[in-house]
Design an enzyme around this catalytic site. Structure first.
Site, PDB file in Angstrom:
ATOM      1  CG  ASP A  96      -2.618   5.258  -3.004  1.00  0.00           C
ATOM      2  OD1 ASP A  96      -1.834   4.378  -3.384  1.00  0.00           O
ATOM      3  OD2 ASP A  96      -3.476   5.057  -2.128  1.00  0.00           O
TER       4      ASP A  96
ATOM      5  CG  HIS B 169      -2.240  -0.725   0.950  1.00  0.00           C
ATOM      6  ND1 HIS B 169      -3.116  -0.348  -0.036  1.00  0.00           N
ATOM      7  CD2 HIS B 169      -2.792  -1.809   1.568  1.00  0.00           C
ATOM      8  CE1 HIS B 169      -4.170  -1.160  -0.024  1.00  0.00           C
ATOM      9  NE2 HIS B 169      -3.983  -2.063   0.929  1.00  0.00           N
TER      10      HIS B 169
END
Length: 387
Positions: A166, A136
């Site tokens: 992200d 992540h």
């Protein structure tokens, strides 16, 4: 903000987005916000992966069309290939090898459509020893050498939510790569694959800090540098009402304005602005100073000046601030406050985005655009190929 009812600089571009979470949808949002027709391929079962509920309030999914396909069926894969053959680009964010196993990898789709821009969004990239494994944002920015530098002296590295991996180093970097490749195609080039890794993109975002380290002006020690809360004149401070303000008074003239408005012109301790040895003591003085007034009182003193000052606002407060209101930085989409498309253009106004579709909302319309008649569409629905 100048906004039209349709269009934008990417008007006429068709993108197929295989539904995922985080950076892939952010890339799709960016392209849709600027005029591209983005068709999201959702699962025929209605799921999309991740823990967030599927809702029309999903900002990252706004401005799309949605077709729900069963990619576990040969007919569903054939439809996906037909969609890709009609498109200028695709976005996929699966682990390396997943699209190949589906029969939708670059080799197949570029054979069907040699002008296709094939955008691949992953954390670790398509190659390298980490590439087969899960991760992540926090992991990607850690490996890229960014997370070690977010935090205060004496504390531990603190992830800046998922802005850096992200969205900045991931989705926005993929959008930039895709637009660059689309420009190449428009100039006569062939389609190609974009390998957008969040580790690579995050490393690029750290370019200035690498330059400073190379010249000896950035320490790898946490929280002791000019821009990482080490300096007293580049930090946040709490006010009397428990709120916060931000300072960025780096240049001498801005620092002088800070001293003037804060009543510090006669305090000789503040003369040696760039001496790190004095930063901690001066930060203590500013901490006590800013605690003496409310945020609104400091706004009245500091705003609309060259102090390099702003109140620290929550999302709700930012939407109501006069500067953001004047620029239409936030807009209403389906009754919900959202950031407006950015950046802005002088000649090609962007449209106000439509709310996010639910999976399959546009299945019939998309199939019709591919030339399938009502009987063919009904057969696909009956077979569970589409939903």
């Amino acid at each position: 903000m100048a906004q039209g009812t349709k269009g934008g600089p990417l008007d006429g571009i068709r993108i197929i987005e295989f539904a995922g979470i985080g950076p892939g949808p952010f890339c799709g949002m960016m392209l849709a916000d600027h005029g591209a027709e983005v068709i999201r391929v959702d699962r025929a079962t209605g799921g999309r992966g991740g823990s967030q509920p599927i809702t029309t309030k999903d900002v990252l999914a706004r401005g799309r069309k949605s077709i729900a396909l069963n990619l576990k069926s040969e007919e569903g894969v054939a439809l996906a290939r037909k969609l890709a053959a009609s498109a200028d680009g695709i976005i996929e964010g699966f682990r390396p090898g997943v699209m190949e196993r589906l029969g939708l990898g670059p080799e197949e789709l570029l054979k069907d459509n040699p002008k296709l821009v094939y955008g691949r969004m992953t954390g670790w990239g398509q190659t390298g020893p980490y590439c087969p494994y899960a991760g992540h944002d926090i992991n990607y920015i850690a490996l890229a050498g960014a997370l070690a530098h977010f935090g205060r002296k004496g504390g531990k590295p603190t992830p800046p939510i998922n802005m850096v991996g992200d969205f900045g180093g991931g989705g926005m970097m993929l959008a930039y790569g895709m637009v660059s490749a689309l420009l190449s195609v428009a100039r006569g080039g062939e389609g190609q694959v974009i390998d957008a890794a969040m580790t690579d993109g995050t490393a690029v975002l750290m370019a200035m800090m690498h330059g400073m380290k190379n010249t000896g002006t950035w320490s790898e020690q946490l929280g002791v540098n000019l821009l990482d809360t080490g300096a007293h004149f580049y930090d946040t401070y709490e006010t009397a009402d428990g709120r916060f303000i931000s300072l960025g008074s780096i240049e001498p003239q801005f620092y002088a304005e800070l001293r003037k408005r804060a009543g510090l012109e006669e305090d000789a301790d503040f003369d040696a602005q760039m001496n790190p040895a004095g930063w901690a003591a001066l930060k203590d003085k500013l901490t006590a100073l800013f605690k003496g007034k409310t945020r609104a009182e400091w706004d009245a003193i500091m705003e609309h000046s060259d102090v390099c000052y702003a109140p620290v606002l929550t999302m709700s407060e930012a939407a109501q601030h006069p500067h953001n209101v004047a620029r239409d930085t936030f807009i209403d989409v389906g009754g919900d406050t959202q950031p407006a498309p950015a950046p802005r253009y002088s000649g090609t106004a962007t449209a106000t985005p439509e709310p996010a579709p639910m999976p399959g909302d546009d299945t019939d319309a998309v199939l019709e655009s591919l030339g399938l008649n009502e009987a063919e569409r009904a057969a696909l629905r009956d077979a569970g190929t589409v939903n």
